[in-house]
Design a protein around this motif. Structure first.
Motif, PDB file in Angstrom:
ATOM      1  N   TYR A 176       2.778  -5.800   7.294  1.00  0.00           N
ATOM      2  CA  TYR A 176       1.630  -4.951   6.943  1.00  0.00           C
ATOM      3  C   TYR A 176       2.012  -3.937   5.867  1.00  0.00           C
ATOM      4  O   TYR A 176       1.314  -3.791   4.850  1.00  0.00           O
ATOM      5  CB  TYR A 176       1.137  -4.251   8.206  1.00  0.00           C
ATOM      6  N   LEU A 177       3.130  -3.244   6.055  1.00  0.00           N
ATOM      7  CA  LEU A 177       3.560  -2.246   5.073  1.00  0.00           C
ATOM      8  C   LEU A 177       4.007  -2.912   3.766  1.00  0.00           C
ATOM      9  O   LEU A 177       3.803  -2.349   2.682  1.00  0.00           O
ATOM     10  CB  LEU A 177       4.703  -1.409   5.654  1.00  0.00           C
ATOM     11  N   TYR A 178       4.579  -4.099   3.875  1.00  0.00           N
ATOM     12  CA  TYR A 178       4.971  -4.817   2.664  1.00  0.00           C
ATOM     13  C   TYR A 178       3.739  -5.164   1.812  1.00  0.00           C
ATOM     14  O   TYR A 178       3.759  -5.009   0.588  1.00  0.00           O
ATOM     15  CB  TYR A 178       5.731  -6.082   3.030  1.00  0.00           C
ATOM     16  N   LEU A 179       2.685  -5.627   2.463  1.00  0.00           N
ATOM     17  CA  LEU A 179       1.468  -5.985   1.727  1.00  0.00           C
ATOM     18  C   LEU A 179       0.855  -4.753   1.065  1.00  0.00           C
ATOM     19  O   LEU A 179       0.357  -4.832  -0.071  1.00  0.00           O
ATOM     20  CB  LEU A 179       0.455  -6.627   2.672  1.00  0.00           C
ATOM     21  N   ILE A 180       0.883  -3.620   1.746  1.00  0.00           N
ATOM     22  CA  ILE A 180       0.293  -2.399   1.180  1.00  0.00           C
ATOM     23  C   ILE A 180       1.143  -1.838   0.042  1.00  0.00           C
ATOM     24  O   ILE A 180       0.632  -1.490  -1.032  1.00  0.00           O
ATOM     25  CB  ILE A 180       0.119  -1.329   2.284  1.00  0.00           C
ATOM     26  N   ALA A 181       2.457  -1.757   0.261  1.00  0.00           N
ATOM     27  CA  ALA A 181       3.322  -1.045  -0.677  1.00  0.00           C
ATOM     28  C   ALA A 181       3.807  -1.902  -1.845  1.00  0.00           C
ATOM     29  O   ALA A 181       3.981  -1.381  -2.958  1.00  0.00           O
ATOM     30  CB  ALA A 181       4.528  -0.479   0.081  1.00  0.00           C
ATOM     31  N   ARG A 182       4.013  -3.198  -1.630  1.00  0.00           N
ATOM     32  CA  ARG A 182       4.660  -4.001  -2.661  1.00  0.00           C
ATOM     33  C   ARG A 182       3.851  -5.186  -3.154  1.00  0.00           C
ATOM     34  O   ARG A 182       3.765  -5.433  -4.362  1.00  0.00           O
ATOM     35  CB  ARG A 182       6.013  -4.505  -2.120  1.00  0.00           C
ATOM     36  N   HIS A 183       3.273  -5.943  -2.247  1.00  0.00           N
ATOM     37  CA  HIS A 183       2.684  -7.223  -2.636  1.00  0.00           C
ATOM     38  C   HIS A 183       1.384  -7.054  -3.424  1.00  0.00           C
ATOM     39  O   HIS A 183       1.172  -7.742  -4.437  1.00  0.00           O
ATOM     40  CB  HIS A 183       2.427  -8.076  -1.395  1.00  0.00           C
ATOM     41  N   PHE A 184       0.515  -6.148  -2.978  1.00  0.00           N
ATOM     42  CA  PHE A 184      -0.781  -5.959  -3.626  1.00  0.00           C
ATOM     43  C   PHE A 184      -0.798  -4.643  -4.404  1.00  0.00           C
ATOM     44  O   PHE A 184      -0.220  -3.643  -3.967  1.00  0.00           O
ATOM     45  CB  PHE A 184      -1.911  -5.946  -2.591  1.00  0.00           C
ATOM     46  N   ASP A 185      -1.480  -4.683  -5.509  1.00  0.00           N
ATOM     47  CA  ASP A 185      -1.674  -3.474  -6.323  1.00  0.00           C
ATOM     48  C   ASP A 185      -2.990  -2.818  -5.904  1.00  0.00           C
ATOM     49  O   ASP A 185      -4.035  -3.037  -6.502  1.00  0.00           O
ATOM     50  CB  ASP A 185      -1.697  -3.834  -7.812  1.00  0.00           C
ATOM     51  N   ILE A 186      -2.922  -2.009  -4.866  1.00  0.00           N
ATOM     52  CA  ILE A 186      -4.110  -1.378  -4.295  1.00  0.00           C
ATOM     53  C   ILE A 186      -4.373  -0.056  -4.996  1.00  0.00           C
ATOM     54  O   ILE A 186      -3.438   0.696  -5.331  1.00  0.00           O
ATOM     55  CB  ILE A 186      -3.935  -1.169  -2.776  1.00  0.00           C
ATOM     56  N   ASP A 187      -5.635   0.228  -5.239  1.00  0.00           N
ATOM     57  CA  ASP A 187      -6.037   1.484  -5.871  1.00  0.00           C
ATOM     58  C   ASP A 187      -5.389   2.682  -5.164  1.00  0.00           C
ATOM     59  O   ASP A 187      -5.339   2.735  -3.929  1.00  0.00           O
ATOM     60  CB  ASP A 187      -7.562   1.614  -5.825  1.00  0.00           C
ATOM     61  N   GLY A 188      -4.884   3.639  -5.965  1.00  0.00           N
ATOM     62  CA  GLY A 188      -4.143   4.767  -5.413  1.00  0.00           C
ATOM     63  C   GLY A 188      -4.933   5.597  -4.428  1.00  0.00           C
ATOM     64  O   GLY A 188      -4.422   6.002  -3.376  1.00  0.00           O
ATOM     65  N   GLU A 189      -6.196   5.867  -4.726  1.00  0.00           N
ATOM     66  CA  GLU A 189      -7.019   6.679  -3.824  1.00  0.00           C
ATOM     67  C   GLU A 189      -7.284   5.940  -2.512  1.00  0.00           C
ATOM     68  O   GLU A 189      -7.258   6.545  -1.435  1.00  0.00           O
ATOM     69  CB  GLU A 189      -8.346   7.011  -4.518  1.00  0.00           C
ATOM     70  N   LEU A 190      -7.511   4.643  -2.623  1.00  0.00           N
ATOM     71  CA  LEU A 190      -7.749   3.844  -1.421  1.00  0.00           C
ATOM     72  C   LEU A 190      -6.485   3.761  -0.566  1.00  0.00           C
ATOM     73  O   LEU A 190      -6.536   3.899   0.661  1.00  0.00           O
ATOM     74  CB  LEU A 190      -8.218   2.450  -1.819  1.00  0.00           C
ATOM     75  N   LYS A 191      -5.338   3.572  -1.236  1.00  0.00           N
ATOM     76  CA  LYS A 191      -4.074   3.528  -0.503  1.00  0.00           C
ATOM     77  C   LYS A 191      -3.800   4.864   0.174  1.00  0.00           C
ATOM     78  O   LYS A 191      -3.298   4.908   1.306  1.00  0.00           O
ATOM     79  CB  LYS A 191      -2.933   3.176  -1.465  1.00  0.00           C
ATOM     80  N   ARG A 192      -4.130   5.959  -0.500  1.00  0.00           N
ATOM     81  CA  ARG A 192      -3.925   7.290   0.092  1.00  0.00           C
ATOM     82  C   ARG A 192      -4.734   7.434   1.381  1.00  0.00           C
ATOM     83  O   ARG A 192      -4.229   7.929   2.399  1.00  0.00           O
ATOM     84  CB  ARG A 192      -4.334   8.361  -0.915  1.00  0.00           C
ATOM     85  N   SER A 193      -5.999   6.981   1.366  1.00  0.00           N
ATOM     86  CA  SER A 193      -6.846   7.089   2.556  1.00  0.00           C
ATOM     87  C   SER A 193      -6.295   6.249   3.708  1.00  0.00           C
ATOM     88  O   SER A 193      -6.294   6.684   4.860  1.00  0.00           O
ATOM     89  CB  SER A 193      -8.271   6.649   2.222  1.00  0.00           C
ATOM     90  N   ILE A 194      -5.813   5.055   3.371  1.00  0.00           N
ATOM     91  CA  ILE A 194      -5.257   4.173   4.410  1.00  0.00           C
ATOM     92  C   ILE A 194      -4.021   4.807   5.037  1.00  0.00           C
ATOM     93  O   ILE A 194      -3.844   4.788   6.258  1.00  0.00           O
ATOM     94  CB  ILE A 194      -4.934   2.794   3.823  1.00  0.00           C
ATOM     95  N   LEU A 195      -3.156   5.401   4.209  1.00  0.00           N
ATOM     96  CA  LEU A 195      -1.930   6.001   4.722  1.00  0.00           C
ATOM     97  C   LEU A 195      -2.212   7.276   5.518  1.00  0.00           C
ATOM     98  O   LEU A 195      -1.526   7.564   6.509  1.00  0.00           O
ATOM     99  CB  LEU A 195      -0.960   6.282   3.572  1.00  0.00           C
ATOM    100  N   ILE A 196      -3.208   8.062   5.102  1.00  0.00           N
ATOM    101  CA  ILE A 196      -3.596   9.237   5.889  1.00  0.00           C
ATOM    102  C   ILE A 196      -4.092   8.799   7.258  1.00  0.00           C
ATOM    103  O   ILE A 196      -3.746   9.381   8.294  1.00  0.00           O
ATOM    104  CB  ILE A 196      -4.672  10.058   5.149  1.00  0.00           C
TER     105      ILE A 196
END
Length: 429
Positions: free
Chosen positions: A61-81
């Motif tokens: 799960y963390l690999y897909l979020i952090a490395r595999h996919f280029d997810i929008d920064g704001e969206l990634k921030r919300s997911i991590l919060i």
């Protein structure tokens, strides 16, 4: 579905037919307000087991979020919060469950483990309905998260609050069922009432995409179902809540299947976000993540106490909460077909149960396997449940090994769903 037995029952009441129950608990409900002896504290949580189980999901799960996919920064921030709040919810739930256990025991809300009857463990009072702790912590996390992610004019805020209202309603109805012992026929319709806030606030599309092989026969690519779509949403909520509730009967099975499905849902959402460029589509799947991450974290905390041998029982409060939450995210994330494939073991369990639930075959009070206190093994009966079917197919097993086998089957169903989506991509839709 909790198997209940009140402390004092009249002869008339005991002669009445009872609804089928499928949990491993024999429940004693509040019967007096007198001073009761102090019960010993519950066993400590099995955090080592939970850590190993979590690693199986967290690493990919963390690999897909952090490395595999280029997810929008704001969206990634919300997911991590949201993930950070969920982690806090995990520790809060671990701390609160022993506290809540003392209160429910004080009110004589406890159960005896039927699958350990005839052994010393079968005489231990096990605190019941601890799913209420998970539900409360979950709602607090979900409400606090609004501060970090939604603005007052957000298009998603209305549906988010409607989803929380439905989940809260279901937690209330589940706890009411644990205390009042609601007849099972009433349980079938309770989720439809709890889903009303979501159905009334739903402003999304009511269309379905016709599978490509069927377009020449239907004559259109998109079909608007109107009110039929909302009816389908209500029925999905009814199925998800009750299917988790009746696929039970072993220590850790109710929470375990929820953890496996929730992990699959999160992986599915991240994959869809990473593979899409449509902002609205990505937000729909992010919305699903915001609701599932705290459910997974709090469920893992509950599993640390509910795993074999259980020191607490989850009650209908938890099964209703878990089923409604997954139904809500499937509806608002627009992937109900995928969700139903994740629920393949629950569908099979329902089909096996249908003859007894419909009254065509005699349905006993408890549809549990037979426990042999001498060997510690369970033997399957002829009752129509997936638990008994597995025992008939694979032979006698211990409760722990049977639960692990059923959870592996649940994981295989989720993997099958991912494989099916990959094989049908570009051809089916």
């Amino acid at each position: 579905m909790a198997a209940r037995k009140r402390a004092s029952v009249s002869s008339d009441a005991s002669a009445k037919p009872r609804p089928p129950q499928n949990d491993e608990t024999l429940k004693a409900l509040p019967k007096s307000t007198g001073t009761a002896p102090i019960d010993p504290p519950i066993a400590p949580p099995k955090l080592g087991f939970i850590l190993k189980l979590s690693a199986l999901f967290l690493v990919p799960y963390l690999y897909l979020i952090a490395r595999h996919f280029d997810i929008d920064g704001e969206l990634k921030r919300s997911i991590l919060i949201n993930a950070g709040l969920s982690l806090a919810g995990f520790f809060a739930t671990v701390k609160l469950i022993p506290v809540a256990s003392t209160y429910v025991l004080r009110r004589n809300l406890f159960g005896y483990d039927i699958n350990k009857k005839g052994t010393p463990q079968g005489t231990v009072k096990v605190p019941e309905s601890l799913g209420i702790v998970v539900g409360i912590v979950y709602l607090v996390l979900a409400i606090v998260f609004q501060y970090f992610n939604f603005t007052a004019d957000s298009n998603w805020l209305v549906e988010y609050n409607a989803a929380l209202a439905s989940i809260c309603f279901m937690i209330l109805l589940g706890f009411m069922d644990d205390v009042l012992d609601v007849p099972w026929r009433v349980k079938l319709i309770l989720p439809s009432f709890a889903a009303l806030p979501l159905l009334m606030a739903y402003a999304g599309h009511t269309t379905i995409i016709i599978p490509k092989p069927l377009i020449p026969y239907v004559g259109m690519e998109i079909l608007n179902l109107g009110w039929i779509y909302k009816l389908y949403m209500g029925l999905l909520a009814v199925f998800c809540t009750n299917s988790i509730n009746i696929h039970a009967g072993l220590n850790g099975l109710e929470v375990g299947q929820t953890v496996v499905i929730a992990a699959a849902i999160l992986l599915h959402n991240i994959i869809q976000i990473g593979a899409s460029k449509d902002p609205e589509y990505m937000q729909a799947h992010a919305f699903s993540i915001y609701l599932v991450q705290p459910m997974l974290a709090t469920s893992l905390a509950l599993l640390s106490y509910n795993w074999y041998p259980s020191s607490v029982f989850v009650g209908d409060t938890y099964t209703y909460f878990a089923g409604m939450t997954m139904a809500v995210v499937g509806i608002l994330g627009h992937y109900s077909e995928t969700l139903l494939i994740f629920f393949l073991p629950q569908i099979l369990n329902f089909l096996l149960s249908l003859p007894q639930l419909a009254g065509f075959v005699k349905c006993p009070r408890h549809r549990l396997p037979r426990f042999d206190p001498q060997s510690g093994l369970l033997t399957g009966t002829n009752d129509g449940t997936l638990v008994n079917f597995f025992l008939r197919a694979f032979g006698r097993k211990t409760e722990k090994s049977l639960c692990i086998l059923l959870l592996l089957f649940q994981a295989m169903a989720c993997c099958f769903c991912f494989l099916l989506r990959w094989l049908l991509a570009g051809w089916y839709k």
